[in-house]
Design a protein around this motif. Structure first.
Motif, PDB file in Angstrom:
ATOM      1  N   PRO A  15     -15.445  25.504 -13.276  1.00  0.00           N
ATOM      2  CA  PRO A  15     -14.525  24.427 -13.643  1.00  0.00           C
ATOM      3  C   PRO A  15     -14.594  23.197 -12.753  1.00  0.00           C
ATOM      4  O   PRO A  15     -14.159  22.111 -13.145  1.00  0.00           O
ATOM      5  N   ALA A  16     -15.128  23.329 -11.542  1.00  0.00           N
ATOM      6  CA  ALA A  16     -15.236  22.176 -10.648  1.00  0.00           C
ATOM      7  C   ALA A  16     -16.280  21.179 -11.114  1.00  0.00           C
ATOM      8  O   ALA A  16     -16.216  19.994 -10.760  1.00  0.00           O
ATOM      9  N   ILE A  17     -17.255  21.629 -11.903  1.00  0.00           N
ATOM     10  CA  ILE A  17     -18.352  20.759 -12.311  1.00  0.00           C
ATOM     11  C   ILE A  17     -17.868  19.735 -13.337  1.00  0.00           C
ATOM     12  O   ILE A  17     -17.333  20.089 -14.381  1.00  0.00           O
ATOM     13  N   GLY A  18     -18.067  18.465 -13.015  1.00  0.00           N
ATOM     14  CA  GLY A  18     -17.758  17.393 -13.955  1.00  0.00           C
ATOM     15  C   GLY A  18     -16.285  17.179 -14.238  1.00  0.00           C
ATOM     16  O   GLY A  18     -15.940  16.546 -15.240  1.00  0.00           O
ATOM     17  N   SER A  19     -15.393  17.653 -13.366  1.00  0.00           N
ATOM     18  CA  SER A  19     -13.957  17.562 -13.659  1.00  0.00           C
ATOM     19  C   SER A  19     -13.197  16.696 -12.664  1.00  0.00           C
ATOM     20  O   SER A  19     -11.961  16.704 -12.648  1.00  0.00           O
ATOM     21  N   ARG A  27     -15.282   9.419 -16.632  1.00  0.00           N
ATOM     22  CA  ARG A  27     -16.635   8.878 -16.806  1.00  0.00           C
ATOM     23  C   ARG A  27     -17.619  10.043 -16.944  1.00  0.00           C
ATOM     24  O   ARG A  27     -17.388  11.140 -16.444  1.00  0.00           O
ATOM     25  N   ARG A  28     -18.677   9.800 -17.661  1.00  0.00           N
ATOM     26  CA  ARG A  28     -19.681  10.838 -17.916  1.00  0.00           C
ATOM     27  C   ARG A  28     -20.666  10.949 -16.772  1.00  0.00           C
ATOM     28  O   ARG A  28     -21.209  12.016 -16.518  1.00  0.00           O
ATOM     29  N   ILE A  29     -20.931   9.833 -16.095  1.00  0.00           N
ATOM     30  CA  ILE A  29     -21.895   9.808 -14.998  1.00  0.00           C
ATOM     31  C   ILE A  29     -21.198   9.257 -13.764  1.00  0.00           C
ATOM     32  O   ILE A  29     -20.502   8.241 -13.833  1.00  0.00           O
ATOM     33  N   HIS A  30     -21.376   9.921 -12.646  1.00  0.00           N
ATOM     34  CA  HIS A  30     -20.761   9.433 -11.412  1.00  0.00           C
ATOM     35  C   HIS A  30     -21.359   8.072 -11.067  1.00  0.00           C
ATOM     36  O   HIS A  30     -22.577   7.892 -11.100  1.00  0.00           O
ATOM     37  N   PRO A  31     -20.528   7.073 -10.739  1.00  0.00           N
ATOM     38  CA  PRO A  31     -21.051   5.720 -10.492  1.00  0.00           C
ATOM     39  C   PRO A  31     -22.057   5.647  -9.353  1.00  0.00           C
ATOM     40  O   PRO A  31     -22.966   4.803  -9.386  1.00  0.00           O
ATOM     41  N   THR A 125     -23.055  18.226  -6.490  1.00  0.00           N
ATOM     42  CA  THR A 125     -22.832  18.606  -7.891  1.00  0.00           C
ATOM     43  C   THR A 125     -22.839  17.417  -8.839  1.00  0.00           C
ATOM     44  O   THR A 125     -23.335  17.523  -9.961  1.00  0.00           O
ATOM     45  N   GLU A 126     -22.288  16.268  -8.410  1.00  0.00           N
ATOM     46  CA  GLU A 126     -22.096  15.147  -9.338  1.00  0.00           C
ATOM     47  C   GLU A 126     -23.089  14.003  -9.136  1.00  0.00           C
ATOM     48  O   GLU A 126     -23.526  13.402 -10.118  1.00  0.00           O
ATOM     49  N   VAL A 127     -23.419  13.667  -7.889  1.00  0.00           N
ATOM     50  CA  VAL A 127     -24.335  12.545  -7.645  1.00  0.00           C
ATOM     51  C   VAL A 127     -25.786  13.015  -7.751  1.00  0.00           C
ATOM     52  O   VAL A 127     -26.596  12.422  -8.474  1.00  0.00           O
ATOM     53  N   ASP A 197     -10.532  23.839  -7.099  1.00  0.00           N
ATOM     54  CA  ASP A 197     -11.704  24.342  -7.814  1.00  0.00           C
ATOM     55  C   ASP A 197     -12.978  24.150  -6.984  1.00  0.00           C
ATOM     56  O   ASP A 197     -13.844  25.032  -6.949  1.00  0.00           O
ATOM     57  N   ILE A 198     -13.094  22.992  -6.338  1.00  0.00           N
ATOM     58  CA  ILE A 198     -14.271  22.733  -5.510  1.00  0.00           C
ATOM     59  C   ILE A 198     -14.339  23.724  -4.350  1.00  0.00           C
ATOM     60  O   ILE A 198     -15.413  24.226  -4.000  1.00  0.00           O
ATOM     61  N   LEU A 199     -13.191  24.016  -3.742  1.00  0.00           N
ATOM     62  CA  LEU A 199     -13.171  24.992  -2.649  1.00  0.00           C
ATOM     63  C   LEU A 199     -13.614  26.361  -3.144  1.00  0.00           C
ATOM     64  O   LEU A 199     -14.382  27.062  -2.471  1.00  0.00           O
ATOM     65  N   ASP A 200     -13.139  26.756  -4.326  1.00  0.00           N
ATOM     66  CA  ASP A 200     -13.560  28.033  -4.903  1.00  0.00           C
ATOM     67  C   ASP A 200     -15.074  28.040  -5.144  1.00  0.00           C
ATOM     68  O   ASP A 200     -15.757  29.041  -4.878  1.00  0.00           O
TER      69      ASP A 200
END
Length: 284
Positions: A15-19, A27-31, A125-127, A197-200
């Motif tokens: 759940p941490a991915i993309g949330s 946004r769909r893509i991290h700036p 995960t995002e960049v 979620d990120i910590l998990d």
């Protein structure tokens, strides 16, 4: 027992991915993935690694969430002779994050015996969009990297992040107060959920990676803890330690530079959610 490949497959659906909630909307893509600064830095590091003496210091990474004390740890470690520690060099998109990390230690000065860099988990995960974290850390291990995993209580970490986002002030050397802030309760709750979620996610990854665990409250919150923490990290890296001193002013806490005017409102809002257990007893 699941294989490492199966664990990586499962982590792609975490759940941490993309949330990550954003003040400026979804946004769909991290700036930071769309900026060229990282690629330019990557090219400079590549060039320097080719022309500089091929130093081979012991490499390490500091892995953790934003506002978990990673910058304080970097600045303390950077005071140790023979140890150099950089900051968030994976903040912007890189063509080859692993190739970049492989070259970074080689371009250091000959007297550097250990070299470190921060890996903020959402940068991966995002960049950089690393979706198979165990494979990534396995490759880091093959490059002789040591992992330091730094955690902090999610309530304090989220409050610190929310204040920094709201004020634009992340660190300060000044003793001047920055005044009070008001934080939107709904946004704070969403940010708290994402950070939990990120910590998990981090803990799931670290369950399968050799690392040195560090916790902000136990190891960095009070200045009296700093020297013992640096001694422990240096021993883990196989280096002699040295006296260190913090030169940063905390922006949070009762003695910090920033205060939240509606802290009671935030606590009450979170207590009505499934995250009520994260509210500390010190909140009214």
């Amino acid at each position: 027992m699941q294989s490492r490949e199966q664990i990586d497959d499962r982590l792609q659906r975490h759940p941490a991915i993309g949330s990550e909630p954003r003040l400026d909307g979804p946004r769909r893509i991290h700036p930071d993935r769309l900026k060229a600064r990282g690629v330019k830095m990557e090219a400079r590091v590549l060039l320097k690694s080719l022309i500089a003496p091929q130093n081979k210091p012991k490499p390490f990474v500091i892995y953790g969430r934003p506002r978990s004390g990673t910058t304080l740890l970097v600045r303390l470690l950077d005071q140790v002779p023979g140890l150099r520690c950089d900051g968030e060099l994976l903040h912007y998109f890189l063509v080859s994050p692993l190739g970049f990390l492989a070259r970074l230690p080689r371009r250091t000065e000959p007297d550097v015996r250990a070299y470190g860099v921060k890996l903020i988990s959402y940068h991966l995960t995002e960049v950089q969009r690393i979706r198979r974290p165990l494979a990534f850390f396995d490759r880091l291990g093959a490059l002789d990297y040591t992992v330091l995993h730094l955690t902090r209580s999610t309530w304090d970490q989220t409050l610190s992040l929310a204040k920094a986002q709201r004020s634009g002030v992340y660190f300060s050397k000044s003793n001047a107060g920055l005044g009070g802030l008001r934080i939107d309760p709904d946004y704070f709750l969403a940010l708290l959920q994402w950070n939990e979620d990120i910590l998990d996610y981090e803990r799931e990854v670290m369950n399968h990676v050799d690392h040195l665990p560090l916790h902000y409250d136990d190891d960095l919150k009070n200045a009296a803890q700093h020297q013992a923490t640096i001694n422990r990290v240096c021993a883990h890296l196989g280096l002699p330690s040295a006296p260190v001193e913090a030169k940063m002013k905390r922006t949070g806490g009762k003695d910090g530079l920033q205060t939240v005017e509606n802290l009671d409102e935030l606590a009450a809002h979170v207590r009505q959610s499934p995250l009520a257990h994260l509210v500390p007893d010190t909140c009214a």
